[in-house]
Design a protein around this motif. Sequence first.
Motif, mmCIF file in Angstrom:
data_model
loop_
_atom_site.group_PDB
_atom_site.id
_atom_site.type_symbol
_atom_site.label_atom_id
_atom_site.label_comp_id
_atom_site.label_asym_id
_atom_site.label_seq_id
_atom_site.Cartn_x
_atom_site.Cartn_y
_atom_site.Cartn_z
ATOM 1 N N HIS A 54 0.939 -1.063 -0.125
ATOM 2 C CA HIS A 54 -0.006 0.103 0.139
ATOM 3 C C HIS A 54 0.908 1.183 -0.029
ATOM 4 O O HIS A 54 1.969 1.329 0.746
ATOM 5 C CB HIS A 54 -0.803 -0.090 1.351
ATOM 6 N N SER A 58 3.908 5.605 5.661
ATOM 7 C CA SER A 58 4.686 4.488 6.228
ATOM 8 C C SER A 58 5.608 3.674 5.400
ATOM 9 O O SER A 58 6.743 3.557 5.583
ATOM 10 C CB SER A 58 3.731 3.509 7.063
ATOM 11 N N THR A 59 5.083 3.491 4.349
ATOM 12 C CA THR A 59 5.566 2.516 3.260
ATOM 13 C C THR A 59 6.564 3.570 2.626
ATOM 14 O O THR A 59 7.910 2.866 2.422
ATOM 15 C CB THR A 59 4.475 2.080 2.250
ATOM 16 N N ASN A 343 -10.041 0.649 5.711
ATOM 17 C CA ASN A 343 -9.096 1.577 6.379
ATOM 18 C C ASN A 343 -8.155 2.297 5.586
ATOM 19 O O ASN A 343 -7.727 3.383 6.099
ATOM 20 C CB ASN A 343 -8.114 0.534 7.555
HETATM 21 N N1 ADE Z 1 -1.640 -1.512 5.785
HETATM 22 C C1 ADE Z 1 -2.498 -1.105 6.708
HETATM 23 N N2 ADE Z 1 -1.833 0.271 6.847
HETATM 24 C C2 ADE Z 1 -0.906 0.517 6.322
HETATM 25 C C3 ADE Z 1 -0.353 1.453 6.139
HETATM 26 N N3 ADE Z 1 -0.241 2.741 6.934
HETATM 27 N N4 ADE Z 1 0.797 1.567 5.334
HETATM 28 C C4 ADE Z 1 1.131 0.566 4.521
HETATM 29 N N5 ADE Z 1 0.281 -0.679 4.479
HETATM 30 C C5 ADE Z 1 -0.639 -0.747 5.554
#
Ligand code: ADE
Length: 421
Positions: A54, A58-59, A343
């Motif tokens: 995703h 964060s990624t 989400n």
């Molecule tokens: N999977 C669930 N939440 C995520 C996020 N914030 N970044 C990457 N993968 C996820």
Amino acid sequence: MPNVLYDVKDLALAKQGKLRIEWAKTSMPVLQLLQKRFEKEKPLKGLTLAACLHVTDSTANLMIALKAGGAKVSLCASNPLSTQDDVAASLVKDFDIPTYAIKGEDTKTYYKHMNAVLDTHPNITMDDGADLVSLLHKERKGQLKELIGSSEETTTGVIRLKAMQKDGALKIPVLAVNDSDTKHLFDNRYGTGQSTLDGIIRATNILLAGKIIVISGYGWCGHGLAMRASGMGAKVVVVEVDPVRALEAVMDGFQVMKIQDAAKIGDLFVTVTGNKHVISFKNMQRMKDGAMISNSGHFNVELELDALEKAAKSRRVVRNFVEEFTLKNGKKLFVLGEGRLINLVAAEGHPAEVMDMSFANQALAAEFFAKNKGKLNVQVYRIPEDMDKEIARLKLKAVGAGLDVLTKEQKNYLSSWQEGT
Ligand code: ADE
């Protein structure tokens, strides 16, 4: 002009994306520590790494850490609706990371993007849902020999990969990041618990207090979701097929029943199982007028949406990520986020604090592959336990919690059997 190949929505969004990446970074102390070590040691030097995750803030921090470790990295989306377009733009413009992801891309573009990262001829792949591994094994078999291994982020992906292993179809070593304790006990439970409700609330603005929420699946995601929904005042009903988990849900204080019974009473439905047609059209027909249906599992197949779409007299989008379906008898059902993981579709996924541990596992998985090139069997492995525990230790330190230690006497006691009453 960017120095790398890419396909993102709009590079002009990069400024906002960079701020978001920096904001997430402040909540990812474990990944930051690894990044600093990677900068010095360059454990991934000479390796090409393709990730299908995703595309979130964060990624982005994970990709930056992997690049700092010396890898040539590229990234595509692991879901057509989960991309943060500003983050994708910043990865290209500010960090020179080839990124292929546009929120709302159609299936053809989704596969074009996966093929683009595989065109870099990776030695390591990183999946969230096993789509890259699947494409390599189905359509790009010639590349399999170039791979040291692949790491997998999510329960659904691990299920797919274990099925491949059982069938003898798997041709590369796999590290199941999801199976680490520092992943599923936190990301699945606290991450999904919070972010799923965040997505539902942002999409609908409903009051959870007093609502009957039917949760299909009482794995770690279901645990977290039930706990948080009940904390918001909802009456939680759990649907489960595993007797032990169902019993656990009973003793955790939730009502447990079959889906055909739960279908009649629920105000809001959420699936978190990793399975298919968990809510069939037949059960949708049993629902109350105005019921809301959503999914927070990896694939939208958890809901039998094609049957609902065919049977509906009419449909219309009534809010962002809320679609109303009117059945022939006049009953209205609302599907959230096209049945894709709510989400990430309607909110921002799990908070970076929790992704910190999941992605520390991913970074260490890449390093593990680099160190063990050619030595691994073709099978689905867990991350070694000492790495898992080390991530927990680092996170504890970052949150300022103390970790007690056993005395010598206690250690001896645990390893002896003579001492009794
Ligand atoms: N999977 C669930 N939440 C995520 C996020 N914030 N970044 C990457 N993968 C996820």
